[in-house]
Design an enzyme around this catalytic site. Sequence first.
Site, mmCIF file in Angstrom:
data_model
loop_
_atom_site.group_PDB
_atom_site.id
_atom_site.type_symbol
_atom_site.label_atom_id
_atom_site.label_comp_id
_atom_site.label_asym_id
_atom_site.label_seq_id
_atom_site.Cartn_x
_atom_site.Cartn_y
_atom_site.Cartn_z
ATOM 1 N N TRP A 11 103.375 26.556 66.464
ATOM 2 C CA TRP A 11 104.078 25.476 65.756
ATOM 3 C C TRP A 11 104.012 25.609 64.250
ATOM 4 O O TRP A 11 104.651 24.862 63.525
ATOM 5 C CB TRP A 11 103.496 24.118 66.179
ATOM 6 C CG TRP A 11 103.693 23.792 67.616
ATOM 7 C CD1 TRP A 11 104.204 24.594 68.595
ATOM 8 C CD2 TRP A 11 103.375 22.551 68.247
ATOM 9 N NE1 TRP A 11 104.226 23.936 69.797
ATOM 10 C CE2 TRP A 11 103.718 22.676 69.605
ATOM 11 C CE3 TRP A 11 102.829 21.339 67.793
ATOM 12 C CZ2 TRP A 11 103.542 21.634 70.519
ATOM 13 C CZ3 TRP A 11 102.642 20.314 68.701
ATOM 14 C CH2 TRP A 11 103.009 20.468 70.045
ATOM 15 N N LYS A 12 103.160 26.532 63.786
ATOM 16 C CA LYS A 12 102.989 26.720 62.333
ATOM 17 C C LYS A 12 102.622 25.375 61.689
ATOM 18 O O LYS A 12 101.963 24.559 62.322
ATOM 19 C CB LYS A 12 104.242 27.371 61.736
ATOM 20 C CG LYS A 12 104.648 28.630 62.526
ATOM 21 C CD LYS A 12 105.670 29.487 61.852
ATOM 22 C CE LYS A 12 105.966 30.708 62.720
ATOM 23 N NZ LYS A 12 106.891 31.647 62.117
ATOM 24 N N HIS A 96 98.592 36.727 61.802
ATOM 25 C CA HIS A 96 100.029 36.459 61.729
ATOM 26 C C HIS A 96 100.560 36.961 60.385
ATOM 27 O O HIS A 96 99.866 36.882 59.367
ATOM 28 C CB HIS A 96 100.289 34.948 61.883
ATOM 29 C CG HIS A 96 101.738 34.646 62.099
ATOM 30 N ND1 HIS A 96 102.642 34.618 61.066
ATOM 31 C CD2 HIS A 96 102.448 34.393 63.226
ATOM 32 C CE1 HIS A 96 103.846 34.350 61.558
ATOM 33 N NE2 HIS A 96 103.755 34.217 62.872
ATOM 34 N N GLY A 235 108.217 30.669 67.499
ATOM 35 C CA GLY A 235 108.083 29.741 66.373
ATOM 36 C C GLY A 235 109.063 28.589 66.530
ATOM 37 O O GLY A 235 108.824 27.616 67.251
ATOM 38 N N GLY A 236 110.201 28.708 65.865
ATOM 39 C CA GLY A 236 111.190 27.622 65.822
ATOM 40 C C GLY A 236 111.517 27.000 67.175
ATOM 41 O O GLY A 236 111.528 25.772 67.315
HETATM 42 P P1 13P Z 1 110.447 32.242 64.956
HETATM 43 O O1 13P Z 1 110.491 32.144 66.449
HETATM 44 O O2 13P Z 1 110.702 30.940 64.263
HETATM 45 O O3 13P Z 1 111.257 33.385 64.419
HETATM 46 O O4 13P Z 1 108.896 32.581 64.588
HETATM 47 C C1 13P Z 1 108.260 33.620 65.218
HETATM 48 C C2 13P Z 1 106.823 33.579 64.863
HETATM 49 O O5 13P Z 1 106.429 33.857 63.745
HETATM 50 C C3 13P Z 1 105.873 33.155 65.909
HETATM 51 O O6 13P Z 1 104.558 33.409 65.520
#
Ligand code: 13P
Length: 255
Positions: A11-12, A96, A235-236
Amino acid sequence: MYRQKMIVGNWKMNKTTADALVLIRDIAATVGKRTDVDVVVCPPFTALEGASRVLEGTAVKLGAQNMHPELNGAFTGEVSAPMLRELFVTHVILGHSERRAYFGETDAFVNQKVLTAIKNQLRPILCVGETLAEREAGATLRVVQTQVERGLEGVGRETAGGIVVAYEPVWAIGTGKVATAAQAQEVHAFIRSLLVKLLGEAVAQRARILYGGSMKPANAAELLGQGDIDGGLIGGASLEARSFCDLIQAAGAAK
Ligand code: 13P
């Protein structure tokens, strides 16, 4: 060799605890009983405790996005392996590309974290991947090789069982530009060959190698159909229950 697919949501720096719990509940309600795909969610540190309570009794695992290699001490702002373990965290994303690029993390520092994670029964998800400039210079495999070899230095075969590597081409992260299935498969097969050299055939065949970088329900089936792509680090598309659960569905359907 059969390897169960794994879908990890990173989820960052998104979601307050309140918003995180709404999303976790949605995910748990939809896929909480699924055991045919390994599902891991990695919310920000602040939401781990609440998430852990919601996930109790479900098959969904909890991961952290980072961790300090020391177990405690004067490291303002950092979080350690025992702190994560107490919250029933089972996985931790390490190295990461955002941590490497914005926080200066080196392969040596990432390696210390990997070793600490393993010693403390946390499964590392070691992230590697080349930048656009490195790909254009033809350096992709060399860059990935260095990151994998240095990141796993000192990891013993007997403790490497649950190791997960995530190949995330930096140019594909958050850009909407996804690696083609062939581009990704080439690097994944290469990573597996490195794991064979470093950790032996048995560990390498069991290790999951995830793809990350603009993975979405629309492009998942093709990526997940490749022989060495064992899942995704998302991620997104992990920030919304629908798309995340659709990815899990795609992973369950992939052969
Ligand atoms: P996205 O799926 O948003 O491109 O991000 C990938 C990511 O960095 C997962 O760690």
